[in-house]
Design a protein around this motif. Structure first.
Motif, mmCIF file in Angstrom:
data_model
loop_
_atom_site.group_PDB
_atom_site.id
_atom_site.type_symbol
_atom_site.label_atom_id
_atom_site.label_comp_id
_atom_site.label_asym_id
_atom_site.label_seq_id
_atom_site.Cartn_x
_atom_site.Cartn_y
_atom_site.Cartn_z
ATOM 1 N N MET A 1 0.847 -1.191 0.000
ATOM 2 C CA MET A 1 0.000 0.000 0.000
ATOM 3 C C MET A 1 0.886 1.245 0.000
ATOM 4 N N SER A 2 0.679 2.098 -0.970
ATOM 5 C CA SER A 2 1.521 3.296 -1.015
ATOM 6 C C SER A 2 1.052 4.298 0.032
ATOM 7 N N SER A 3 1.968 5.109 0.507
ATOM 8 C CA SER A 3 1.587 6.095 1.510
ATOM 9 C C SER A 3 1.055 7.343 0.826
ATOM 10 N N PHE A 4 0.056 7.945 1.448
ATOM 11 C CA PHE A 4 -0.423 9.239 0.983
ATOM 12 C C PHE A 4 0.623 10.259 1.403
ATOM 13 N N SER A 5 1.238 10.919 0.465
ATOM 14 C CA SER A 5 2.175 11.965 0.863
ATOM 15 C C SER A 5 2.224 13.041 -0.205
ATOM 16 N N TRP A 6 2.429 14.252 0.267
ATOM 17 C CA TRP A 6 2.607 15.385 -0.641
ATOM 18 C C TRP A 6 3.801 15.115 -1.547
ATOM 19 N N GLU A 7 4.843 14.479 -0.993
ATOM 20 C CA GLU A 7 6.046 14.183 -1.779
ATOM 21 C C GLU A 7 5.736 13.230 -2.932
ATOM 22 N N SER A 8 4.921 12.205 -2.664
ATOM 23 C CA SER A 8 4.616 11.248 -3.730
ATOM 24 C C SER A 8 3.838 11.929 -4.864
ATOM 25 N N LEU A 9 2.975 12.888 -4.493
ATOM 26 C CA LEU A 9 2.227 13.623 -5.514
ATOM 27 C C LEU A 9 3.168 14.491 -6.341
ATOM 28 N N GLN A 10 4.102 15.168 -5.695
ATOM 29 C CA GLN A 10 5.036 16.029 -6.428
ATOM 30 C C GLN A 10 6.002 15.208 -7.280
ATOM 31 N N ASP A 11 6.368 14.023 -6.802
ATOM 32 C CA ASP A 11 7.214 13.146 -7.616
ATOM 33 C C ASP A 11 6.518 12.792 -8.926
ATOM 34 N N ALA A 13 3.610 14.482 -10.284
ATOM 35 C CA ALA A 13 2.988 15.573 -11.035
ATOM 36 C C ALA A 13 3.866 16.796 -11.228
ATOM 37 N N GLY A 14 4.980 16.886 -10.512
ATOM 38 C CA GLY A 14 5.744 18.122 -10.516
ATOM 39 C C GLY A 14 5.248 19.021 -9.384
ATOM 40 N N PRO A 15 5.640 20.299 -9.386
ATOM 41 C CA PRO A 15 5.286 21.190 -8.275
ATOM 42 C C PRO A 15 3.767 21.291 -8.083
ATOM 43 N N VAL A 16 3.302 20.967 -6.883
ATOM 44 C CA VAL A 16 1.880 20.997 -6.544
ATOM 45 C C VAL A 16 1.763 21.571 -5.135
ATOM 46 N N SER A 17 0.753 22.410 -4.918
ATOM 47 C CA SER A 17 0.605 23.027 -3.602
ATOM 48 C C SER A 17 0.124 22.026 -2.565
ATOM 49 N N ARG A 18 0.390 22.352 -1.308
ATOM 50 C CA ARG A 18 -0.092 21.517 -0.205
ATOM 51 C C ARG A 18 -1.615 21.471 -0.212
ATOM 52 N N GLU A 19 -2.229 22.574 -0.567
ATOM 53 C CA GLU A 19 -3.698 22.622 -0.599
ATOM 54 C C GLU A 19 -4.256 21.628 -1.619
ATOM 55 N N THR A 20 -3.631 21.555 -2.784
ATOM 56 C CA THR A 20 -4.091 20.606 -3.804
ATOM 57 C C THR A 20 -3.926 19.176 -3.316
ATOM 58 N N PHE A 21 -2.824 18.894 -2.638
ATOM 59 C CA PHE A 21 -2.634 17.563 -2.058
ATOM 60 C C PHE A 21 -3.767 17.239 -1.084
ATOM 61 N N ASP A 22 -4.082 18.172 -0.183
ATOM 62 C CA ASP A 22 -5.139 17.940 0.805
ATOM 63 C C ASP A 22 -6.489 17.707 0.124
ATOM 64 N N ARG A 23 -6.747 18.450 -0.951
ATOM 65 C CA ARG A 23 -8.006 18.288 -1.686
ATOM 66 C C ARG A 23 -8.075 16.920 -2.361
ATOM 67 N N LEU A 24 -6.949 16.451 -2.887
ATOM 68 C CA LEU A 24 -6.932 15.124 -3.517
ATOM 69 C C LEU A 24 -7.108 14.006 -2.489
ATOM 70 N N VAL A 25 -6.585 14.197 -1.295
ATOM 71 C CA VAL A 25 -6.806 13.214 -0.227
ATOM 72 C C VAL A 25 -8.305 13.152 0.113
ATOM 73 N N ALA A 26 -8.940 14.312 0.194
ATOM 74 C CA ALA A 26 -10.388 14.357 0.476
ATOM 75 C C ALA A 26 -11.169 13.720 -0.675
ATOM 76 N N PHE A 27 -10.728 13.970 -1.900
ATOM 77 C CA PHE A 27 -11.368 13.356 -3.066
ATOM 78 C C PHE A 27 -11.257 11.833 -3.012
ATOM 79 N N GLU A 28 -10.097 11.334 -2.615
ATOM 80 C CA GLU A 28 -9.906 9.882 -2.550
ATOM 81 C C GLU A 28 -10.910 9.244 -1.600
ATOM 82 N N GLN A 29 -11.165 9.895 -0.465
ATOM 83 C CA GLN A 29 -12.145 9.371 0.503
ATOM 84 C C GLN A 29 -13.554 9.386 -0.090
ATOM 85 N N MET A 30 -13.877 10.463 -0.788
ATOM 86 C CA MET A 30 -15.185 10.573 -1.439
ATOM 87 C C MET A 30 -15.334 9.508 -2.525
#
Length: 210
Positions: A1-11, A13-30
């Protein structure tokens, strides 16, 4: 199971804000909640939505960091289209059209767009009937939808007008490319997938019938 991390998202997608990461985590739950009732992706891949679907989709942001007009065909559960909508929210005046004819899936897409105020629009039509409704995209995306030859047929009105295709493909992609060249000429760049050792993103430009 991969870990949810801002770093994994930036690896991916490239530069992504912390806010976008948090929104994607919320989307995953939805997404997980909806997927239990309307089967948005195969249950065999639903255990690791972050790695298998979200990061896999997000890598398009690194491949194409500037385009602002996108269309995703056969959007299904929102991969890559909804994920790109979250990333495009960070680009000025960017938007994506999500073409999905299945009523339940289109309803899910619309709900997510409303919940997160995403720069996206659902086009609840068959792909063949959507060309006149989606004007001059720069990028056409599709994932787990059809063979490359069929994708080219479905998106030809956009691709032959100057749009580029970014299509997720698996280990058999070379055979699909070979099959396509009998009817289509195009410039091709193969981007190795950052999430699947056997996968690629095929970037097609200057598409024209043979």
């Amino acid at each position: 199971m991969s870990s949810f991390s801002w770093e994994s998202l930036q690896d991916a997608a490239g530069p992504v804000s912390r806010e976008t990461f948090d929104r994607l985590v919320a989307f995953e739950q939805m997404f997980q909640k909806w997927n239990r009732s309307i089967n948005l992706v195969a249950q065999s891949t639903s255990g690791d939505v972050w790695q298998r679907h979200i990061l896999d989709s997000a890598q398009l942001g690194r491949i194409e960091p500037t385009a602002t007009r996108w269309v995703d065909i056969g959007s299904g559960g929102g991969f890559p289209g909804l994920v790109m909508a979250f990333l495009l929210a960070e680009r000025d005046a960017a938007s994506i059209d999500l073409v999905e004819s299945n009523r339940k899936k289109a309803s899910f897409l619309q709900t997510v767009i409303g919940q997160f105020s995403l720069p996206a629009r659902v086009v609840a039509r068959r792909i063949e009937d959507s060309h006149a409704l989606v004007s001059t995209p720069q990028i056409v995306t599709a994932r787990a939808l059809a063979s490359l030859s069929t994708l080219l047929d479905l998106s030809a009105p956009w691709l032959t007008s100057g749009a580029r295709g970014l299509f997720h493909k698996g280990r058999d992609y070379r055979a699909e490319v070979q099959e396509s060249v009998h009817r289509w000429a195009f410039d091709l760049v193969e981007h190795p997938s950052v999430t699947d050792p056997h996968g690629v993103i095929l970037e097609l430009s200057d598409v024209r019938p043979v």
